[in-house]
Design an enzyme around this catalytic site. Structure first.
Site, PDB file in Angstrom:
ATOM      1  N   SER A 124      -4.417   0.532  -3.113  1.00  0.00           N
ATOM      2  CA  SER A 124      -5.499   1.508  -3.102  1.00  0.00           C
ATOM      3  C   SER A 124      -6.077   1.667  -4.494  1.00  0.00           C
ATOM      4  O   SER A 124      -5.376   1.488  -5.503  1.00  0.00           O
ATOM      5  CB  SER A 124      -4.911   2.839  -2.620  1.00  0.00           C
ATOM      6  OG  SER A 124      -5.764   3.885  -2.977  1.00  0.00           O
ATOM      7  N   TYR A 150       1.683   9.740  -3.147  1.00  0.00           N
ATOM      8  CA  TYR A 150       1.120   8.633  -2.357  1.00  0.00           C
ATOM      9  C   TYR A 150       0.642   7.517  -3.296  1.00  0.00           C
ATOM     10  O   TYR A 150       0.995   6.347  -3.135  1.00  0.00           O
ATOM     11  CB  TYR A 150      -0.041   9.129  -1.479  1.00  0.00           C
ATOM     12  CG  TYR A 150      -0.884   7.999  -0.934  1.00  0.00           C
ATOM     13  CD1 TYR A 150      -0.399   7.193   0.094  1.00  0.00           C
ATOM     14  CD2 TYR A 150      -2.149   7.711  -1.461  1.00  0.00           C
ATOM     15  CE1 TYR A 150      -1.158   6.125   0.571  1.00  0.00           C
ATOM     16  CE2 TYR A 150      -2.909   6.654  -0.988  1.00  0.00           C
ATOM     17  CZ  TYR A 150      -2.405   5.869   0.029  1.00  0.00           C
ATOM     18  OH  TYR A 150      -3.142   4.813   0.490  1.00  0.00           O
ATOM     19  N   LYS A 154       1.978   3.391  -4.119  1.00  0.00           N
ATOM     20  CA  LYS A 154       1.169   2.157  -4.154  1.00  0.00           C
ATOM     21  C   LYS A 154       1.403   1.435  -5.480  1.00  0.00           C
ATOM     22  O   LYS A 154       1.562   0.214  -5.519  1.00  0.00           O
ATOM     23  CB  LYS A 154      -0.321   2.480  -3.977  1.00  0.00           C
ATOM     24  CG  LYS A 154      -0.673   3.031  -2.612  1.00  0.00           C
ATOM     25  CD  LYS A 154      -0.476   1.988  -1.537  1.00  0.00           C
ATOM     26  CE  LYS A 154      -0.732   2.511  -0.154  1.00  0.00           C
ATOM     27  NZ  LYS A 154      -0.221   1.639   0.910  1.00  0.00           N
ATOM     28  N   ASN A 180     -12.932   3.140  -0.330  1.00  0.00           N
ATOM     29  CA  ASN A 180     -12.872   4.154   0.739  1.00  0.00           C
ATOM     30  C   ASN A 180     -13.302   3.559   2.081  1.00  0.00           C
ATOM     31  O   ASN A 180     -14.508   3.469   2.346  1.00  0.00           O
ATOM     32  CB  ASN A 180     -13.777   5.335   0.377  1.00  0.00           C
ATOM     33  CG  ASN A 180     -13.298   6.027  -0.883  1.00  0.00           C
ATOM     34  OD1 ASN A 180     -13.327   5.452  -1.974  1.00  0.00           O
ATOM     35  ND2 ASN A 180     -12.825   7.229  -0.737  1.00  0.00           N
ATOM     36  N   VAL A 218     -18.153  20.864   0.721  1.00  0.00           N
ATOM     37  CA  VAL A 218     -18.535  19.881  -0.305  1.00  0.00           C
ATOM     38  C   VAL A 218     -18.020  20.429  -1.634  1.00  0.00           C
ATOM     39  O   VAL A 218     -18.493  21.465  -2.110  1.00  0.00           O
ATOM     40  CB  VAL A 218     -20.071  19.689  -0.345  1.00  0.00           C
ATOM     41  CG1 VAL A 218     -20.469  18.707  -1.430  1.00  0.00           C
ATOM     42  CG2 VAL A 218     -20.592  19.246   1.014  1.00  0.00           C
TER      43      VAL A 218
HETATM   44  N1  LIG Z   1      -7.596   4.460   5.059  1.00  0.00           N
HETATM   45  C1  LIG Z   1      -7.710   4.581   3.752  1.00  0.00           C
HETATM   46  O1  LIG Z   1      -8.488   5.385   3.259  1.00  0.00           O
HETATM   47  C2  LIG Z   1      -6.864   3.721   2.821  1.00  0.00           C
HETATM   48  C3  LIG Z   1      -7.275   3.524   1.501  1.00  0.00           C
HETATM   49  C4  LIG Z   1      -6.484   2.745   0.658  1.00  0.00           C
HETATM   50  C5  LIG Z   1      -5.309   2.182   1.134  1.00  0.00           C
HETATM   51  N2  LIG Z   1      -4.930   2.400   2.423  1.00  0.00           N
HETATM   52  C6  LIG Z   1      -3.669   1.820   2.889  1.00  0.00           C
HETATM   53  O2  LIG Z   1      -3.919   0.901   3.934  1.00  0.00           O
HETATM   54  C7  LIG Z   1      -2.840   0.900   4.873  1.00  0.00           C
HETATM   55  C8  LIG Z   1      -3.396   1.118   6.253  1.00  0.00           C
HETATM   56  O3  LIG Z   1      -4.111   2.345   6.264  1.00  0.00           O
HETATM   57  P1  LIG Z   1      -4.781   2.942   7.577  1.00  0.00           P
HETATM   58  O4  LIG Z   1      -5.944   3.749   7.134  1.00  0.00           O
HETATM   59  O5  LIG Z   1      -4.945   1.865   8.586  1.00  0.00           O
HETATM   60  O6  LIG Z   1      -3.640   3.947   8.020  1.00  0.00           O
HETATM   61  P2  LIG Z   1      -3.030   4.229   9.480  1.00  0.00           P
HETATM   62  O7  LIG Z   1      -2.180   5.443   9.351  1.00  0.00           O
HETATM   63  O8  LIG Z   1      -4.114   4.244  10.495  1.00  0.00           O
HETATM   64  O9  LIG Z   1      -2.121   2.921   9.704  1.00  0.00           O
HETATM   65  C9  LIG Z   1      -0.843   2.800   9.146  1.00  0.00           C
HETATM   66  C10 LIG Z   1       0.115   2.474  10.270  1.00  0.00           C
HETATM   67  O10 LIG Z   1       1.434   2.345   9.722  1.00  0.00           O
HETATM   68  C11 LIG Z   1       2.347   2.914  10.650  1.00  0.00           C
HETATM   69  N3  LIG Z   1       3.561   3.269   9.907  1.00  0.00           N
HETATM   70  C12 LIG Z   1       3.710   4.199   8.940  1.00  0.00           C
HETATM   71  N4  LIG Z   1       4.989   4.216   8.505  1.00  0.00           N
HETATM   72  C13 LIG Z   1       5.656   3.266   9.219  1.00  0.00           C
HETATM   73  C14 LIG Z   1       6.999   2.816   9.253  1.00  0.00           C
HETATM   74  N5  LIG Z   1       7.945   3.365   8.480  1.00  0.00           N
HETATM   75  N6  LIG Z   1       7.335   1.819  10.103  1.00  0.00           N
HETATM   76  C15 LIG Z   1       6.413   1.262  10.928  1.00  0.00           C
HETATM   77  N7  LIG Z   1       5.121   1.657  10.956  1.00  0.00           N
HETATM   78  C16 LIG Z   1       4.750   2.653  10.109  1.00  0.00           C
HETATM   79  C17 LIG Z   1       1.605   4.101  11.254  1.00  0.00           C
HETATM   80  O11 LIG Z   1       2.111   4.475  12.527  1.00  0.00           O
HETATM   81  C18 LIG Z   1       0.173   3.567  11.340  1.00  0.00           C
HETATM   82  O12 LIG Z   1      -0.091   2.974  12.606  1.00  0.00           O
HETATM   83  C19 LIG Z   1      -1.885   1.991   4.404  1.00  0.00           C
HETATM   84  O13 LIG Z   1      -0.833   1.398   3.673  1.00  0.00           O
HETATM   85  C20 LIG Z   1      -2.749   2.848   3.512  1.00  0.00           C
HETATM   86  O14 LIG Z   1      -1.990   3.519   2.526  1.00  0.00           O
HETATM   87  C21 LIG Z   1      -5.688   3.131   3.285  1.00  0.00           C
END
Ligand SMILES: NC(=O)c1ccc[n+]([C@@H]2O[C@H](COP(=O)([O-])OP(=O)(O)OC[C@H]3O[C@@H](n4cnc5c(N)ncnc54)[C@H](O)[C@@H]3O)[C@@H](O)[C@H]2O)c1
Length: 334
Positions: A124, A150, A154, A180, A218
């Site tokens: 991220s 969080y 990362k 984002n 906002v």
């Molecule tokens: N969405 C954002 O804004 C964003 C931005 C930067 C990075 N990320 C990263 O991208 C990745 C995916 O994000 P997303 O938005 O799809 O989130 P999301 O929550 O929709 O998907 C993450 C999935 O991981 C699963 N999960 C969590 N812990 C787990 C575990 N211990 N074992 C098995 N499954 C597990 C959850 O059930 C979920 O389905 C994450 O690592 C997140 O930190 C997301």
């Protein structure tokens, strides 16, 4: 290629599954379904004609993962699974370190045991911390001024991957630093589940539109930006998914790092206006005081991904709003 997506029923994972399956890859998904629904598999099947094999396994369940890897014979792991609610991570730091960092260590050990050498990791832009800079490049220092557990998870996982790559010369890792992610699949079948605890702009806009939150707050209208509100780099989730495909096709031994963003920042009020244009509805909002730690403007410099991966974004905010609204209509129908 046979690819395991951890967290593959989640928001970004499910869109990536669609792009990979469309290209003929053999995709399997593991998820503990903590933040996603099993029905996502049917949606993927409806879009692609293929329902991926699914393991309901937790990253902390070493035996379950071992069994899955023994059956799997994977060439590559794309590691999305993790907890991502910034505010919750401040309240429950141990949960975040255990799940995200501990879970990733379990995954890497399992990969080593089963001779899987390639991983793409969902990082991220938060790893850049607060440096008073608005445009981020991959060579900038990371890990300084991160304001929540969080973001620390990362950063720590990135460092772990770098150390593993030093110890194992044939290990191939790609770290993708997302900006984002917004939007939904154009079918309206996949999107970000608005049941999440909303901590970023689009899920809150969705909740306001669904009538679950009365208005959008906002935070600050006196920043030095186009209209005084904070500006971020919003990337359509389908562009982001395609970034994983591009990264997968150019993997090398060692660790490669790429920003996945558009290179353009949009303000909160510009997002509100885009939502109103696309939906034809008024979005109630109020101006609230600045939040401590928020920066005026953060934007990716995506040049490295463009040069080395041949990838750049093709969709814009209008596409993201149109697709989100289509997804919202499906959510409202339920
Ligand atoms: N969405 C954002 O804004 C964003 C931005 C930067 C990075 N990320 C990263 O991208 C990745 C995916 O994000 P997303 O938005 O799809 O989130 P999301 O929550 O929709 O998907 C993450 C999935 O991981 C699963 N999960 C969590 N812990 C787990 C575990 N211990 N074992 C098995 N499954 C597990 C959850 O059930 C979920 O389905 C994450 O690592 C997140 O930190 C997301």
């Amino acid at each position: 290629m046979k690819i395991l997506l951890t967290g593959g029923t989640g928001y970004i994972g499910s869109h990536t599954a669609v792009e990979l399956i469309k290209l003929g890859h053999d995709v399997e998904i593991m998820d503990n379904l903590f933040n996603s629904k099993i029905t996502v598999l049917d949606k993927i099947a409806e879009i692609t004609g293929v329902k991926p094999k699914f393991y309901q396994v937790d990253l902390l369940d070493v035996n379950g993962m071992d069994k899955m890897f023994a059956e799997g014979g994977y060439d590559l792991v794309i590691h999305f699974a993790g907890l991502k609610a910034v505010g919750e991570s401040v309240e429950k730091p141990l949960l975040y370190y255990k799940n995200n960092v501990g879970g990733t260590i379990n995954l890497l050990e399992c990969m080593k045991k089963h001779n899987v050498k390639k991983i793409i990791f969902s990082s991220s832009a938060t790893v850049y911390g607060e440096q008073g800079v608005t445009e981020m490049t991959e060579d900038m220092q990371t890990g300084v001024g991160i304001t929540n557990p969080y973001g620390e998870t990362k950063f720590m996982i990135e460092e772990i991957l770098k150390d593993v790559a030093k110890a194992e010369p044939d290990f191939e890792a790609v770290i993708l630093r997302y900006f984002n992610p917004v939007g939904a699949h154009e079918s309206g079948l996949l999107g970000e589940d608005p049941n999440d605890i909303p901590n970023n702009l689009m899920p809150i806009i969705m909740k306001v539109s669904l009538g679950e939150i009365p208005e959008l707050s906002v935070y600050g209208d006196d920043y030095d930006t186009v209209d005084g509100t904070g500006m971020r780099d919003y990337i359509h989730v389908v562009d982001l998914a395609r970034g994983h495909v591009a990264a997968m096709n150019k993997m090398n031994p060692g660790v490669s790092i790429y920003n996945l963003g558009t290179g353009r920042a949009t303000s909160v009020l510009e997002m509100v206006a885009a939502f109103e244009r696309a939906s034809g509805e008024k979005l109630p909002y109020k101006i609230a005081p600045r939040r401590p730690g928020d920066l005026a403007k953060i934007c990716a410099n995506p040049t490295k991904a463009e040069k080395e991966l041949g990838w750049k974004t093709e969709l814009d905010i209008e596409d993201a709003m149109r697709d989100t609204i289509r997804y919202l209509k499906n959510v409202k129908k339920k």
